[in-house]
Design a protein around this motif. Sequence first.
Motif, PDB file in Angstrom:
ATOM      1  N   LEU A 177       0.901  -1.211  -0.030  1.00  0.00           N
ATOM      2  CA  LEU A 177      -0.097  -0.100  -0.016  1.00  0.00           C
ATOM      3  C   LEU A 177       0.736   1.404  -0.006  1.00  0.00           C
ATOM      4  CD1 LEU A 177      -2.830   1.124   0.192  1.00  0.00           C
ATOM      5  CD2 LEU A 177      -2.856   1.003   2.603  1.00  0.00           C
ATOM      6  N   GLY A 178       1.969   1.304   0.738  1.00  0.00           N
ATOM      7  CA  GLY A 178       2.869   2.443   1.009  1.00  0.00           C
ATOM      8  C   GLY A 178       3.474   2.592  -0.497  1.00  0.00           C
ATOM      9  N   TYR A 179       3.767   1.530  -1.131  1.00  0.00           N
ATOM     10  CA  TYR A 179       4.597   1.389  -2.506  1.00  0.00           C
ATOM     11  C   TYR A 179       3.556   2.224  -3.553  1.00  0.00           C
ATOM     12  CZ  TYR A 179       5.861  -0.272  -7.109  1.00  0.00           C
ATOM     13  OH  TYR A 179       6.111  -0.238  -8.459  1.00  0.00           O
ATOM     14  N   CYS A 180       2.010   1.873  -3.533  1.00  0.00           N
ATOM     15  CA  CYS A 180       1.415   2.296  -4.535  1.00  0.00           C
ATOM     16  C   CYS A 180       1.091   3.674  -4.082  1.00  0.00           C
ATOM     17  CB  CYS A 180       0.080   1.604  -4.432  1.00  0.00           C
ATOM     18  SG  CYS A 180      -0.106  -0.177  -5.235  1.00  0.00           S
ATOM     19  N   LEU A 181       1.093   4.047  -2.942  1.00  0.00           N
ATOM     20  CA  LEU A 181       0.538   5.694  -2.475  1.00  0.00           C
ATOM     21  C   LEU A 181       1.912   6.521  -2.874  1.00  0.00           C
ATOM     22  CD1 LEU A 181      -1.342   5.253   0.758  1.00  0.00           C
ATOM     23  CD2 LEU A 181      -2.177   5.911  -1.379  1.00  0.00           C
ATOM     24  N   MET A 182       2.967   5.776  -2.631  1.00  0.00           N
ATOM     25  CA  MET A 182       4.378   6.738  -3.104  1.00  0.00           C
ATOM     26  C   MET A 182       4.212   7.216  -4.207  1.00  0.00           C
ATOM     27  SD  MET A 182       7.183   7.570  -1.737  1.00  0.00           S
ATOM     28  CE  MET A 182       7.639   7.066  -0.423  1.00  0.00           C
ATOM     29  N   LEU A 183       3.745   5.882  -5.479  1.00  0.00           N
ATOM     30  CA  LEU A 183       4.010   6.358  -6.796  1.00  0.00           C
ATOM     31  C   LEU A 183       2.488   6.995  -7.120  1.00  0.00           C
ATOM     32  CD1 LEU A 183       5.646   3.260  -8.047  1.00  0.00           C
ATOM     33  CD2 LEU A 183       6.719   5.299  -7.867  1.00  0.00           C
ATOM     34  N   GLN A 184       1.615   7.076  -6.331  1.00  0.00           N
ATOM     35  CA  GLN A 184       0.405   7.885  -6.409  1.00  0.00           C
ATOM     36  C   GLN A 184      -0.443   7.200  -7.752  1.00  0.00           C
ATOM     37  OE1 GLN A 184       0.137  12.020  -6.416  1.00  0.00           O
ATOM     38  NE2 GLN A 184       1.545  12.132  -4.704  1.00  0.00           N
ATOM     39  N   SER A 185      -0.602   5.610  -7.688  1.00  0.00           N
ATOM     40  CA  SER A 185      -1.170   5.017  -8.775  1.00  0.00           C
ATOM     41  C   SER A 185      -2.514   4.414  -8.319  1.00  0.00           C
ATOM     42  CB  SER A 185      -0.250   3.570  -9.112  1.00  0.00           C
ATOM     43  OG  SER A 185      -0.922   3.006  -9.990  1.00  0.00           O
ATOM     44  N   PHE A 186      -3.510   4.938  -8.966  1.00  0.00           N
ATOM     45  CA  PHE A 186      -4.929   4.609  -8.946  1.00  0.00           C
ATOM     46  C   PHE A 186      -4.779   3.134  -9.339  1.00  0.00           C
ATOM     47  CE2 PHE A 186      -9.243   4.076 -10.557  1.00  0.00           C
ATOM     48  CZ  PHE A 186      -9.909   4.021  -9.222  1.00  0.00           C
ATOM     49  N   TRP A 187      -4.627   2.686 -10.647  1.00  0.00           N
ATOM     50  CA  TRP A 187      -4.611   1.289 -10.911  1.00  0.00           C
ATOM     51  C   TRP A 187      -4.102   0.515 -10.329  1.00  0.00           C
ATOM     52  CZ3 TRP A 187      -8.598   1.312 -13.829  1.00  0.00           C
ATOM     53  CH2 TRP A 187      -9.433   2.218 -14.603  1.00  0.00           C
ATOM     54  N   GLY A 188      -2.839   0.844  -9.691  1.00  0.00           N
ATOM     55  CA  GLY A 188      -1.906  -0.107  -9.046  1.00  0.00           C
ATOM     56  C   GLY A 188      -2.690  -0.476  -7.737  1.00  0.00           C
ATOM     57  N   LEU A 189      -3.236   0.695  -7.166  1.00  0.00           N
ATOM     58  CA  LEU A 189      -4.109   0.404  -5.744  1.00  0.00           C
ATOM     59  C   LEU A 189      -5.259  -0.551  -6.241  1.00  0.00           C
ATOM     60  CD1 LEU A 189      -4.366   4.001  -4.334  1.00  0.00           C
ATOM     61  CD2 LEU A 189      -3.389   1.877  -3.296  1.00  0.00           C
ATOM     62  N   LEU A 190      -5.906  -0.488  -7.216  1.00  0.00           N
ATOM     63  CA  LEU A 190      -6.842  -1.464  -7.785  1.00  0.00           C
ATOM     64  C   LEU A 190      -6.654  -2.809  -7.806  1.00  0.00           C
ATOM     65  CD1 LEU A 190      -9.260   0.564 -10.103  1.00  0.00           C
ATOM     66  CD2 LEU A 190      -9.876   0.072  -7.869  1.00  0.00           C
ATOM     67  N   LEU A 191      -5.602  -3.083  -8.596  1.00  0.00           N
ATOM     68  CA  LEU A 191      -4.936  -4.364  -8.865  1.00  0.00           C
ATOM     69  C   LEU A 191      -4.411  -4.883  -7.481  1.00  0.00           C
ATOM     70  CD1 LEU A 191      -4.426  -6.779 -10.591  1.00  0.00           C
ATOM     71  CD2 LEU A 191      -2.389  -5.381 -11.692  1.00  0.00           C
ATOM     72  N   LEU A 192      -3.673  -4.009  -6.649  1.00  0.00           N
ATOM     73  CA  LEU A 192      -3.126  -4.580  -5.127  1.00  0.00           C
ATOM     74  C   LEU A 192      -4.334  -4.851  -4.399  1.00  0.00           C
ATOM     75  CD1 LEU A 192      -1.339  -4.765  -2.884  1.00  0.00           C
ATOM     76  CD2 LEU A 192      -1.638  -2.246  -2.389  1.00  0.00           C
ATOM     77  N   THR A 193      -5.392  -4.353  -4.602  1.00  0.00           N
ATOM     78  CA  THR A 193      -6.533  -4.817  -3.683  1.00  0.00           C
ATOM     79  C   THR A 193      -6.932  -5.969  -4.169  1.00  0.00           C
ATOM     80  OG1 THR A 193      -7.636  -2.695  -3.166  1.00  0.00           O
ATOM     81  CG2 THR A 193      -9.078  -4.340  -2.869  1.00  0.00           C
ATOM     82  N   ALA A 194      -7.166  -6.322  -5.477  1.00  0.00           N
ATOM     83  CA  ALA A 194      -7.497  -7.798  -5.987  1.00  0.00           C
ATOM     84  C   ALA A 194      -6.651  -8.869  -5.724  1.00  0.00           C
ATOM     85  CB  ALA A 194      -7.604  -7.375  -7.512  1.00  0.00           C
ATOM     86  N   THR A 195      -5.276  -8.394  -5.735  1.00  0.00           N
ATOM     87  CA  THR A 195      -4.187  -9.245  -5.315  1.00  0.00           C
ATOM     88  C   THR A 195      -4.463  -9.679  -4.047  1.00  0.00           C
ATOM     89  OG1 THR A 195      -2.982  -8.359  -7.031  1.00  0.00           O
ATOM     90  CG2 THR A 195      -1.760  -9.887  -5.385  1.00  0.00           C
ATOM     91  N   CYS A 196      -4.182  -8.930  -3.147  1.00  0.00           N
ATOM     92  CA  CYS A 196      -4.528  -9.117  -1.578  1.00  0.00           C
ATOM     93  C   CYS A 196      -5.598 -10.119  -1.393  1.00  0.00           C
ATOM     94  CB  CYS A 196      -4.486  -7.993  -0.904  1.00  0.00           C
ATOM     95  SG  CYS A 196      -2.850  -7.153  -0.860  1.00  0.00           S
ATOM     96  N   LEU A 197      -6.866  -9.866  -2.067  1.00  0.00           N
ATOM     97  CA  LEU A 197      -8.068 -10.414  -1.618  1.00  0.00           C
ATOM     98  C   LEU A 197      -7.694 -12.231  -2.086  1.00  0.00           C
ATOM     99  CD1 LEU A 197     -10.837  -7.929  -2.874  1.00  0.00           C
ATOM    100  CD2 LEU A 197     -10.298  -8.662  -0.565  1.00  0.00           C
TER     101      LEU A 197
END
Length: 234
Positions: A177-197
């Motif tokens: 989560l820190g990685y995606c926010l550091m790079l401010q990537s909306f699409w990264g956050l979406l795929l991160l959420t799906a991956t974690c689930l």
Amino acid sequence: MMGAMPTLLNIMKLLAALAASIALLIAVPAWVFGVIEEPVVVFVMISYFVFFLGAVWRVVWHGKLAERKADRQVRTTSGRWSSLLSIAGMLGFHWISLYTYALGDRISLGEPVISYIVFVLSLILLHAALIVNQMAIITLGRFFDRLTIKDDHRLVTEGIYGCVRHPIYTSYILLFLGYCLMLQSFWGLLLLTATCLVWFGKRIAIEEDMLEEEFGDEYRRYCQRSKRLIPMVF
């Protein structure tokens, strides 16, 4: 007392594997997208290296991990599929985040002060990930391993495990989560959420079934007084 001390060659292999993993997740896409020298990218690479160095030290002090074939997740078809999907998702959200960062396609945050707050939040998350991870590894000791029951296995409920049952996974989520926010990537956050689930959903289910099978009522009582990932929340 230390387990079987790995040779210097084995330690070098572990460090090489760690470096290769970070290269595949961050360095290679950063180079491909032309942002390899960006301070933010260099910082997240260093953060990842320090974070995963804990697993290397675990092997140094307690001996090698169990064989992969002993992992409960790889012994089931559904577990193997979830592992493959998780690996694909890991590669995906790391590469997509760097791609959108290179394009300048950042999360629309309005005022610069809000962007600064998000940047500070990402720093806090990355540092929290390191702290939680180290606390969990130190508490688990030789039981920090693949999903398997070891000889003389005991249920660890002290320290950080008194608050949450899976702090190692919590630390991964904080890191990513820190990685995606550091790079401010909306699409990264979406795929991160799906991956974690997919990743943690399946792995936690397998791990909890394994521990309940081994420890019975002791584990069920532990579940009643603790949360899975977030203290007092979930």
